[in-house]
Scaffold this active site. Structure first.
Site, PDB file in Angstrom:
ATOM      1  N   ARG A  65       1.982  -5.097   5.587  1.00  0.00           N
ATOM      2  CA  ARG A  65       0.545  -4.300   5.330  1.00  0.00           C
ATOM      3  C   ARG A  65       0.114  -4.613   3.908  1.00  0.00           C
ATOM      4  O   ARG A  65      -0.812  -4.559   3.576  1.00  0.00           O
ATOM      5  CB  ARG A  65       0.620  -2.952   5.522  1.00  0.00           C
ATOM      6  CG  ARG A  65       1.428  -1.922   4.864  1.00  0.00           C
ATOM      7  CD  ARG A  65       1.648  -0.602   5.463  1.00  0.00           C
ATOM      8  NE  ARG A  65       0.885   0.070   4.627  1.00  0.00           N
ATOM      9  CZ  ARG A  65       1.112   1.840   4.846  1.00  0.00           C
ATOM     10  NH1 ARG A  65       1.769   2.202   5.739  1.00  0.00           N
ATOM     11  NH2 ARG A  65       0.470   2.351   4.183  1.00  0.00           N
ATOM     12  N   ARG A 110       0.794  13.597   1.233  1.00  0.00           N
ATOM     13  CA  ARG A 110       1.848  12.388   0.769  1.00  0.00           C
ATOM     14  C   ARG A 110       2.798  12.849  -0.227  1.00  0.00           C
ATOM     15  O   ARG A 110       2.672  12.471  -1.428  1.00  0.00           O
ATOM     16  CB  ARG A 110       1.099  10.984   0.623  1.00  0.00           C
ATOM     17  CG  ARG A 110       0.571  10.421   1.629  1.00  0.00           C
ATOM     18  CD  ARG A 110       0.118   9.044   1.140  1.00  0.00           C
ATOM     19  NE  ARG A 110      -0.293   8.200   2.295  1.00  0.00           N
ATOM     20  CZ  ARG A 110      -1.461   7.955   2.916  1.00  0.00           C
ATOM     21  NH1 ARG A 110      -2.478   8.658   2.336  1.00  0.00           N
ATOM     22  NH2 ARG A 110      -1.690   7.063   3.885  1.00  0.00           N
ATOM     23  N   HIS A 135      -0.204   0.614  -0.214  1.00  0.00           N
ATOM     24  CA  HIS A 135      -0.382   2.123  -0.929  1.00  0.00           C
ATOM     25  C   HIS A 135      -1.135   1.999  -2.212  1.00  0.00           C
ATOM     26  O   HIS A 135      -1.873   3.143  -2.281  1.00  0.00           O
ATOM     27  CB  HIS A 135       0.738   2.745  -1.029  1.00  0.00           C
ATOM     28  CG  HIS A 135       1.550   3.167   0.350  1.00  0.00           C
ATOM     29  ND1 HIS A 135       2.401   2.196   0.988  1.00  0.00           N
ATOM     30  CD2 HIS A 135       1.334   4.283   1.093  1.00  0.00           C
ATOM     31  CE1 HIS A 135       2.783   3.034   2.025  1.00  0.00           C
ATOM     32  NE2 HIS A 135       2.059   4.123   1.997  1.00  0.00           N
ATOM     33  N   CYS A 167      -3.915  10.050  10.865  1.00  0.00           N
ATOM     34  CA  CYS A 167      -3.795  10.095   9.347  1.00  0.00           C
ATOM     35  C   CYS A 167      -3.852   8.839   8.742  1.00  0.00           C
ATOM     36  O   CYS A 167      -3.895   8.891   7.627  1.00  0.00           O
ATOM     37  CB  CYS A 167      -2.861  11.082   8.908  1.00  0.00           C
ATOM     38  SG  CYS A 167      -1.194  10.445   9.225  1.00  0.00           S
ATOM     39  N   ASN A 174      -1.517   3.040   9.943  1.00  0.00           N
ATOM     40  CA  ASN A 174      -1.262   1.754   9.122  1.00  0.00           C
ATOM     41  C   ASN A 174      -0.154   1.314   9.340  1.00  0.00           C
ATOM     42  O   ASN A 174       0.060   0.103   9.301  1.00  0.00           O
ATOM     43  CB  ASN A 174      -1.147   2.664   7.476  1.00  0.00           C
ATOM     44  CG  ASN A 174      -2.329   3.326   7.082  1.00  0.00           C
ATOM     45  OD1 ASN A 174      -3.548   3.034   7.668  1.00  0.00           O
ATOM     46  ND2 ASN A 174      -2.312   4.012   6.164  1.00  0.00           N
ATOM     47  N   ASP A 175       1.208   2.107   9.396  1.00  0.00           N
ATOM     48  CA  ASP A 175       2.650   1.497   9.874  1.00  0.00           C
ATOM     49  C   ASP A 175       2.503   1.119  11.321  1.00  0.00           C
ATOM     50  O   ASP A 175       3.208  -0.007  11.553  1.00  0.00           O
ATOM     51  CB  ASP A 175       3.343   2.549   9.522  1.00  0.00           C
ATOM     52  CG  ASP A 175       3.856   2.784   8.084  1.00  0.00           C
ATOM     53  OD1 ASP A 175       3.964   1.605   7.470  1.00  0.00           O
ATOM     54  OD2 ASP A 175       4.023   3.413   7.566  1.00  0.00           O
ATOM     55  N   ARG A 206       3.946  16.078   4.390  1.00  0.00           N
ATOM     56  CA  ARG A 206       4.924  15.250   4.858  1.00  0.00           C
ATOM     57  C   ARG A 206       6.052  15.090   4.114  1.00  0.00           C
ATOM     58  O   ARG A 206       5.889  14.815   2.787  1.00  0.00           O
ATOM     59  CB  ARG A 206       4.218  13.767   5.195  1.00  0.00           C
ATOM     60  CG  ARG A 206       4.897  12.464   5.573  1.00  0.00           C
ATOM     61  CD  ARG A 206       4.440  11.717   6.047  1.00  0.00           C
ATOM     62  NE  ARG A 206       4.124  10.789   4.493  1.00  0.00           N
ATOM     63  CZ  ARG A 206       3.451   9.662   4.554  1.00  0.00           C
ATOM     64  NH1 ARG A 206       2.787   9.058   5.672  1.00  0.00           N
ATOM     65  NH2 ARG A 206       2.934   9.068   3.410  1.00  0.00           N
ATOM     66  N   GLU A 257       4.306   6.139  14.260  1.00  0.00           N
ATOM     67  CA  GLU A 257       3.855   5.123  13.402  1.00  0.00           C
ATOM     68  C   GLU A 257       5.015   4.050  13.435  1.00  0.00           C
ATOM     69  O   GLU A 257       4.916   2.792  12.817  1.00  0.00           O
ATOM     70  CB  GLU A 257       3.870   5.483  11.561  1.00  0.00           C
ATOM     71  CG  GLU A 257       5.192   5.970  11.246  1.00  0.00           C
ATOM     72  CD  GLU A 257       4.608   6.627   9.733  1.00  0.00           C
ATOM     73  OE1 GLU A 257       3.689   6.248   9.183  1.00  0.00           O
ATOM     74  OE2 GLU A 257       5.446   7.117   9.274  1.00  0.00           O
TER      75      GLU A 257
END
Ligand code: PEP
Ligand code: MG
Length: 605
Positions: A508, A333, A226, A545, A497-498, A374, A474
């Site tokens: 990650r 986010r 992040h 996304c 990403n996840d 989200r 995800e």
């Protein structure tokens, strides 16, 4: 002497400037620039902290002297003597004074910077006894920091002063408006600054978002950690996972951050500097050229209309999103509203009004374009408090109570957020997106919570709009039970990403396994392709996304899989749009199948 440190390229471009080192400390330390007229009071804060610790140690010394040899061994008295000596050493106080008055660092930052400098000198000492005194110095500094932290907290509690975070935001804002006036580097007024740190929490990054750094590098972090994501949104060149950068680079060193190659070059020779200055200018020209695409519609050569959306972290990011020419926000986010707040734990959560204001401001900022908010995704590498991460290292937070799991475990917090989002929907189109779902029971509880929030608003006569509800795909389990997700939700958004992290069992945020973090792994590609296809069959919108959406080298493949909605950082929009304008999707199907059937998809890209 020129040397370079390799890391991971996370935000493109070249930055050249003087290093500003953020030392890592066991105590949670805020880093910000103070205003010129705050120098004396900041020096005074340090003086008060240091004197309080001297007094405290003096008292301890006195009690130790009253004790028997058995109760207080000789070493204890000797240690206190050393600590008192270190505290009174001019090298510490003169250095701290220098960083505050010459660089306008806040007191805590100045103290940890000077600690780092003296620590290095200790490291170089030949005498092992003296070398070991470094630990004593660290303890002494930690005591001062803890004292200062306590003092700040009690002042804030009394409500007698502005909290340091408010003051610090103001200082940053002022700084942003008058960077050259206040950001003096000795006599080198106009020198750009690059930030070098061991690690930066996403909350720290948000703070730096408002500041004047030209680039940054950290020792740790993966490509889609992040911290890297916020870095990308700052639109400054960045390298993470540069392992020893913060140990090798010294305050004020000239540094080049090559965000394209993932390299940090220290003390560059004139030839290297000239080469990079050239590259930097090339990059600027390329950006000017791309800017012409801003108002061009994102349509492929065969006439397919593609939706380009923005990922944002704060309502203020709406301006950059509009500027990039997006048609909405695909991922807000919201957890960034919850992080790095002054109080700790649940008492630090933003109220319904605060959240409502933020969501409303994002919606109004987008001037009638839809905004997908989200629900909070706290946990893993986005802890509520900066310190929380360190305390929980014995667990694997990525597999723990994060995102919707945390929301469902804190129903009051969740309902508060849902009410705020629903209320903001009276001011423009909002879509609600839920992260990390994987079990039907979670889906049902989430939908029940939304229904409960709506009922409360209905009972109170408070208006809200029509809010479509979507799920993030995800977790591989979610991607393997799409019919269920498509039954319950209006739209899906692929959090690649996840999805990569959980499919490949690669943390990650961990640079030591980043070589295995592979968006083109056949298993990952199959899950993505299948999600897009199933969504299309059911006539439900699917977007991506995660960071894959903003990677222009993957645009053609995602288009070939049928993706028509991409959400990414505003800074990536134009490069992706350029790829879209050059692609004929009607010619992609055989090639896409070959990629999907391949054991080595990267050979096609
Ligand atoms: C993702 O996982 O791809 C995503 C978009 O969410 P985040 O990066 O915030 O976890
Ligand atoms: Mg995610």
């Amino acid at each position: 002497m020129t040397f370079s440190v390799r890391g991971l390229a996370v935000a493109q471009g070249i930055a050249i400037g003087r290093a500003v080192l953020i030392a890592s400390s066991r105590v949670d330390v805020a880093h910000y620039f103070i205003a010129a007229d705050e120098v004396e009071s900041e020096i005074e804060r340090i003086r008060v902290g240091r004197n309080a610790v001297i007094e405290e140690l003096g008292r301890l010394q006195h009690s130790v002297s009253q004790m028997s040899r058995k109760e207080a061994p000789h070493e204890l008295a000797a240690m206190l003597d050393v600590h008192l000596m270190l505290l009174q050493d001019d090298m510490l106080s003169d250095g701290v004074r220098h960083w505050i008055s010459e660089r306008h660092y806040n007191a805590e930052w100045a103290l940890t910077t000077q600690l780092e400098i003296i620590s290095r000198q200790f490291d170089e000492m030949e005498d092992p006894y003296l070398r070991e005194r470094k630990a004593d110095l660290e303890q002494v500094v930690e005591r001062i920091l803890r004292y200062m932290q306590g003092a700040a907290a009690s002042l804030a509690e009394l409500g007698k002063t502005e909290t340091s975070s408010t003051a610090q935001k103001q200082a940053l804002r002022d700084k942003h408006q008058h960077p050259q006036q206040d950001l003096l580097l000795g006599d080198t007024v106009d020198v750009p600054l690059v930030l070098i740190a061991h690690d930066l929490s996403p909350a720290d990054m948000l703070q730096f978002k408002q500041s004047v750094f030209a680039g940054f590098a950290t020792d740790v972090g993966g490509k889609t950690s992040h911290t890297a994501i916020v870095a990308r949104s700052m639109n400054i060149p960045a390298v993470v996972g540069a392992r020893t950068a913060s140990q090798l680079i010294r305050q004020d060193d000239w540094v080049i951050i090559d965000g394209d190659a993932g390299v940090v070059i220290v003390d560059p020779s004139p030839i290297i500097l000239a080469e990079y200055n050239f590259k930097k200018r090339q990059g600027e020209l390329e950006r000017t050229r791309l800017a012409r695409l801003r108002n061009t519609a994102a349509i492929t050569l065969d006439g397919q209309k593609i939706e380009l959306l923005a990922n944002i972290e704060q309502p203020e990011d709406a301006a950059a999103a509009l500027n990039a020419g997006v048609v909405g926000v695909g991922l807000f986010r919201s957890e960034f509203l919850f992080m790095g707040r002054e109080a700790k734990g649940l008492s630090a959560l933003p109220t319904e009004e605060e959240q409502f204001d933020a969501y409303k401001s994002a919606v109004l900022g987008m001037q009638g374009l839809p905004v997908t908010i989200r629900t909070v995704d706290i946990g893993a590498d986005k802890p509520l408090d900066r310190n929380e991460k360190a305390q929980e290292t014995h667990l694997n937070p990525a597999l723990g109570l994060r995102a919707i799991r945390w929301s469902l475990s804190e129903p009051d917090m969740f309902i508060t957020q849902l009410r705020a989002i629903l209320r903001a929907s009276s001011f423009g189109q909002i879509n609600l997106l839920v992260p990390m779902l994987c079990a039907v029971s979670e889906i049902q509880q989430t939908l029940a919570a939304i229904a409960q929030a709506k009922k409360q608003l209905d009972d109170e006569g408070i208006a809200y709009g029509v809010v479509p509800v979507g799920a993030m795909i995800e977790i591989p389990a979610a991607a393997l039970m799409l019919p269920t997700f498509l039954k319950y939700f209006d739209f899906l958004s692929l959090g690649t990403n996840d999805l990569i992290q959980y499919t490949l069992a690669i943390d990650r945020a961990d640079e030591s396994v980043s070589y295995l973090y592979d968006p083109l792994h056949p298993a990952v590609l199959r899950l993505i392709a299948n999600t897009i296809e199933q969504g299309q069959l059911q006539g439900k919108s699917v977007s991506v996304c995660g960071e894959m959406a903003g990677d222009a080298s993957l645009t053609k493949l995602l288009l070939g899989m049928g993706l028509r909605s991409f959400s990414m950082h505003p800074a990536q929009i134009l490069t992706v749009k350029q790829q879209i304008l050059r692609t004929d999707t009607s010619k992609l199907s055989d090639w896409t199948q070959r990629v999907l059937n391949s054991e080595q998809p990267q050979e096609f890209i």
